[in-house]
Design a protein around this motif. Structure first.
Motif, PDB file in Angstrom:
ATOM      1  N   GLY A 181       0.792  -1.228   0.000  1.00  0.00           N
ATOM      2  CA  GLY A 181       0.000   0.000   0.000  1.00  0.00           C
ATOM      3  C   GLY A 181       0.822   1.274   0.000  1.00  0.00           C
ATOM      4  N   THR A 182       2.101   1.206   0.296  1.00  0.00           N
ATOM      5  CA  THR A 182       2.930   2.421   0.353  1.00  0.00           C
ATOM      6  C   THR A 182       4.227   2.197  -0.414  1.00  0.00           C
ATOM      7  OG1 THR A 182       4.179   1.721   2.256  1.00  0.00           O
ATOM      8  CG2 THR A 182       2.101   2.864   2.701  1.00  0.00           C
ATOM      9  N   SER A 183       4.955   3.307  -0.654  1.00  0.00           N
ATOM     10  CA  SER A 183       6.250   3.195  -1.329  1.00  0.00           C
ATOM     11  C   SER A 183       7.403   3.262  -0.333  1.00  0.00           C
ATOM     12  CB  SER A 183       6.400   4.317  -2.360  1.00  0.00           C
ATOM     13  OG  SER A 183       6.308   5.556  -1.686  1.00  0.00           O
ATOM     14  N   SER A 184       7.069   3.239   0.965  1.00  0.00           N
ATOM     15  CA  SER A 184       8.124   3.320   1.989  1.00  0.00           C
ATOM     16  C   SER A 184       8.921   2.013   2.021  1.00  0.00           C
ATOM     17  CB  SER A 184       7.499   3.591   3.357  1.00  0.00           C
ATOM     18  OG  SER A 184       6.609   2.562   3.655  1.00  0.00           O
ATOM     19  N   PRO A 185      10.158   2.080   2.531  1.00  0.00           N
ATOM     20  CA  PRO A 185      10.990   0.875   2.564  1.00  0.00           C
ATOM     21  C   PRO A 185      10.317  -0.235   3.349  1.00  0.00           C
ATOM     22  CG  PRO A 185      12.214   2.822   3.278  1.00  0.00           C
ATOM     23  CD  PRO A 185      10.784   3.217   3.171  1.00  0.00           C
ATOM     24  N   PRO A 186      10.619  -1.511   2.990  1.00  0.00           N
ATOM     25  CA  PRO A 186       9.999  -2.630   3.706  1.00  0.00           C
ATOM     26  C   PRO A 186      10.418  -2.644   5.173  1.00  0.00           C
ATOM     27  CG  PRO A 186      11.762  -3.389   2.263  1.00  0.00           C
ATOM     28  CD  PRO A 186      11.541  -1.950   1.951  1.00  0.00           C
ATOM     29  N   GLU A 187       9.512  -3.028   6.027  1.00  0.00           N
ATOM     30  CA  GLU A 187       9.833  -3.073   7.453  1.00  0.00           C
ATOM     31  C   GLU A 187      10.283  -4.465   7.844  1.00  0.00           C
ATOM     32  OE1 GLU A 187       6.734  -1.618   9.899  1.00  0.00           O
ATOM     33  OE2 GLU A 187       6.718   0.358   8.953  1.00  0.00           O
ATOM     34  N   MET A 188      11.197  -4.522   8.799  1.00  0.00           N
ATOM     35  CA  MET A 188      11.716  -5.804   9.258  1.00  0.00           C
ATOM     36  C   MET A 188      10.911  -6.240  10.481  1.00  0.00           C
ATOM     37  SD  MET A 188      15.639  -6.528  10.381  1.00  0.00           S
ATOM     38  CE  MET A 188      16.329  -5.931   8.865  1.00  0.00           C
ATOM     39  N   PRO A 189      10.495  -7.512  10.522  1.00  0.00           N
ATOM     40  CA  PRO A 189       9.762  -7.960  11.710  1.00  0.00           C
ATOM     41  C   PRO A 189      10.585  -7.722  12.960  1.00  0.00           C
ATOM     42  CG  PRO A 189       9.758  -9.642   9.998  1.00  0.00           C
ATOM     43  CD  PRO A 189      10.684  -8.571   9.537  1.00  0.00           C
ATOM     44  N   LEU A 190       9.913  -7.389  14.047  1.00  0.00           N
ATOM     45  CA  LEU A 190      10.604  -7.026  15.295  1.00  0.00           C
ATOM     46  C   LEU A 190      11.537  -8.117  15.791  1.00  0.00           C
ATOM     47  CD1 LEU A 190       7.892  -5.203  17.416  1.00  0.00           C
ATOM     48  CD2 LEU A 190       9.969  -4.266  16.402  1.00  0.00           C
ATOM     49  N   LEU A 191      11.036  -9.351  15.729  1.00  0.00           N
ATOM     50  CA  LEU A 191      11.831 -10.461  16.262  1.00  0.00           C
ATOM     51  C   LEU A 191      13.137 -10.632  15.482  1.00  0.00           C
ATOM     52  CD1 LEU A 191      11.550 -12.494  18.542  1.00  0.00           C
ATOM     53  CD2 LEU A 191      10.676 -14.145  16.875  1.00  0.00           C
ATOM     54  N   LEU A 192      13.000 -10.540  14.151  1.00  0.00           N
ATOM     55  CA  LEU A 192      14.181 -10.674  13.286  1.00  0.00           C
ATOM     56  C   LEU A 192      15.159  -9.524  13.537  1.00  0.00           C
ATOM     57  CD1 LEU A 192      15.617 -12.153  10.954  1.00  0.00           C
ATOM     58  CD2 LEU A 192      14.328 -10.705   9.377  1.00  0.00           C
ATOM     59  N   ALA A 193      14.612  -8.311  13.674  1.00  0.00           N
ATOM     60  CA  ALA A 193      15.455  -7.139  13.917  1.00  0.00           C
ATOM     61  C   ALA A 193      16.214  -7.284  15.240  1.00  0.00           C
ATOM     62  CB  ALA A 193      14.599  -5.886  13.937  1.00  0.00           C
ATOM     63  N   ALA A 194      15.491  -7.751  16.261  1.00  0.00           N
ATOM     64  CA  ALA A 194      16.119  -7.913  17.584  1.00  0.00           C
ATOM     65  C   ALA A 194      17.224  -8.959  17.528  1.00  0.00           C
ATOM     66  CB  ALA A 194      15.062  -8.303  18.614  1.00  0.00           C
ATOM     67  N   GLU A 195      16.932 -10.035  16.778  1.00  0.00           N
ATOM     68  CA  GLU A 195      17.918 -11.118  16.654  1.00  0.00           C
ATOM     69  C   GLU A 195      19.163 -10.631  15.908  1.00  0.00           C
ATOM     70  OE1 GLU A 195      17.929 -15.588  14.885  1.00  0.00           O
ATOM     71  OE2 GLU A 195      15.990 -14.757  15.455  1.00  0.00           O
ATOM     72  N   LEU A 196      18.916  -9.891  14.829  1.00  0.00           N
ATOM     73  CA  LEU A 196      20.027  -9.364  14.027  1.00  0.00           C
ATOM     74  C   LEU A 196      20.871  -8.388  14.847  1.00  0.00           C
ATOM     75  CD1 LEU A 196      21.238  -9.468  11.219  1.00  0.00           C
ATOM     76  CD2 LEU A 196      19.640  -7.686  10.502  1.00  0.00           C
ATOM     77  N   GLN A 197      20.189  -7.541  15.592  1.00  0.00           N
ATOM     78  CA  GLN A 197      20.920  -6.578  16.424  1.00  0.00           C
ATOM     79  C   GLN A 197      21.750  -7.306  17.473  1.00  0.00           C
ATOM     80  OE1 GLN A 197      18.999  -4.282  19.333  1.00  0.00           O
ATOM     81  NE2 GLN A 197      20.210  -2.441  18.945  1.00  0.00           N
ATOM     82  N   ASP A 198      21.180  -8.363  18.019  1.00  0.00           N
ATOM     83  CA  ASP A 198      21.883  -9.159  19.027  1.00  0.00           C
ATOM     84  C   ASP A 198      23.163  -9.774  18.436  1.00  0.00           C
ATOM     85  OD1 ASP A 198      22.027 -10.149  21.630  1.00  0.00           O
ATOM     86  OD2 ASP A 198      21.298 -12.115  20.956  1.00  0.00           O
ATOM     87  N   HIS A 199      23.034 -10.303  17.217  1.00  0.00           N
ATOM     88  CA  HIS A 199      24.210 -10.889  16.543  1.00  0.00           C
ATOM     89  C   HIS A 199      25.287  -9.828  16.323  1.00  0.00           C
ATOM     90  CE1 HIS A 199      22.807 -14.890  15.921  1.00  0.00           C
ATOM     91  NE2 HIS A 199      21.796 -14.556  15.155  1.00  0.00           N
ATOM     92  N   LEU A 200      24.857  -8.660  15.872  1.00  0.00           N
ATOM     93  CA  LEU A 200      25.826  -7.590  15.593  1.00  0.00           C
ATOM     94  C   LEU A 200      26.542  -7.163  16.871  1.00  0.00           C
ATOM     95  CD1 LEU A 200      23.828  -5.411  13.046  1.00  0.00           C
ATOM     96  CD2 LEU A 200      25.960  -6.609  12.598  1.00  0.00           C
TER      97      LEU A 200
END
Lengths: 149, 120
Positions: free
Chosen positions: A7-26
């Protein structure tokens, strides 16, 4: 699974769980890099102490005005080889610091963009990424180039 | 005896540069960054300045520009010894008035050879 909102042209959003996991790895990687830096510092400090003992002994002989025998010349050349190799610490330190800063910047951006701002006083803090490309481009421990202008 | 101002924020690099230069018979004064180097350069002359590029407070190129503003360092050889190897950075060093650009890690024999060549 698609993260795009049709519905929008904004960048795709990352699911919260995946984002938290990725941040944890970093963050884990950045902590590991800091540990690597401490190991490197300890190892190089021990090597430097040995280097200084040998260099000091050679310096005393030179200061006393003794003849520089072929054996002493050989010792000096061996220490010179160590000088080139020991610069590894300085280059590795710069490389680790640069990479660490880049990873922390990625982790902060993920926190800000995907997890939102949970700080009631203001925007989430994003640590600045490196302004310049990595200055350390060497792949091996050969001596670097010399250019006279 | 020729005097050299060796500038680097890394203690281990300063020690290795000092060992190399002292073993070749040079008198070495160390500085921890560009600002410290400017303070140590004030009021005395050196036969050569050997400086790192990336340092806190003042980098090597800024130090070179500052030193070139002083009559005392107009013709003193200034060598930049750094991990930076891009042409862009080298050109910036040249424009600032540097005499040469040496990429780390340095070979002690080669460093001594270059210094002997530029100190007249």
């Amino acid at each position: 699974m698609s993260y795009e909102d049709p519905g929008t042209s904004s960048p795709p959003e990352m699911p919260l769980l995946l984002a938290a996991e990725l941040q944890d790895h970093l963050m884990t990687v950045t902590n590991d890099l800091e540990r690597l830096q401490r190991l490197l510092d300890d190892a190089c400090q021990a090597l430097m102490e040995g280097f200084h003992t040998s260099a000091g002994q050679l310096g005393e002989v030179i200061d006393l005005g003794h003849e520089i025998t072929p054996h002493l010349t050989e010792v000096r050349q061996t220490l010179f080889k160590a000088v080139t190799a020991l610069q590894f610490q300085d280059m590795a330190t710069q490389l680790i610091a640069h990479t660490n800063k880049r990873l922390r910047n990625c982790a902060d951006q993920i926190a800000r963009d995907a997890l939102g701002d949970d700080d009631p006083d203001g925007a989430a803090v994003v640590e600045d990424g490196p302004l310049k490309p990595n200055p350390v481009t060497q792949d091996e421990m050969d001596a670097g180039s010399v250019e006279l202008f | 005896m020729h005097s050299i101002l060796a500038v680097d924020d890394s203690a281990s690099m300063r020690q290795m540069v000092s060992f190399t230069l002292k073993s070749a018979g040079y008198n070495v004064i160390e500085a921890v960054d560009g600002q410290d180097a400017l303070e140590k350069a004030g009021g005395r002359s050196f036969d050569l300045v050997l400086t790192d590029q990336n340092m806190p407070r003042m980098d090597g190129i800024s130090l070179t520009k500052k030193l070139r503003e002083s009559a005392q360092f107009k013709s003193t050889p200034i060598l930049i010894l750094t991990t930076e190897s891009s042409d862009q950075m080298k050109q910036a060093g040249r424009a600032a008035g540097a005499t040469g650009w040496l990429v780390k890690p340095f070979d002690p024999n080669k460093l001594i050879e270059v210094i002997q060549k530029v100190i007249r």
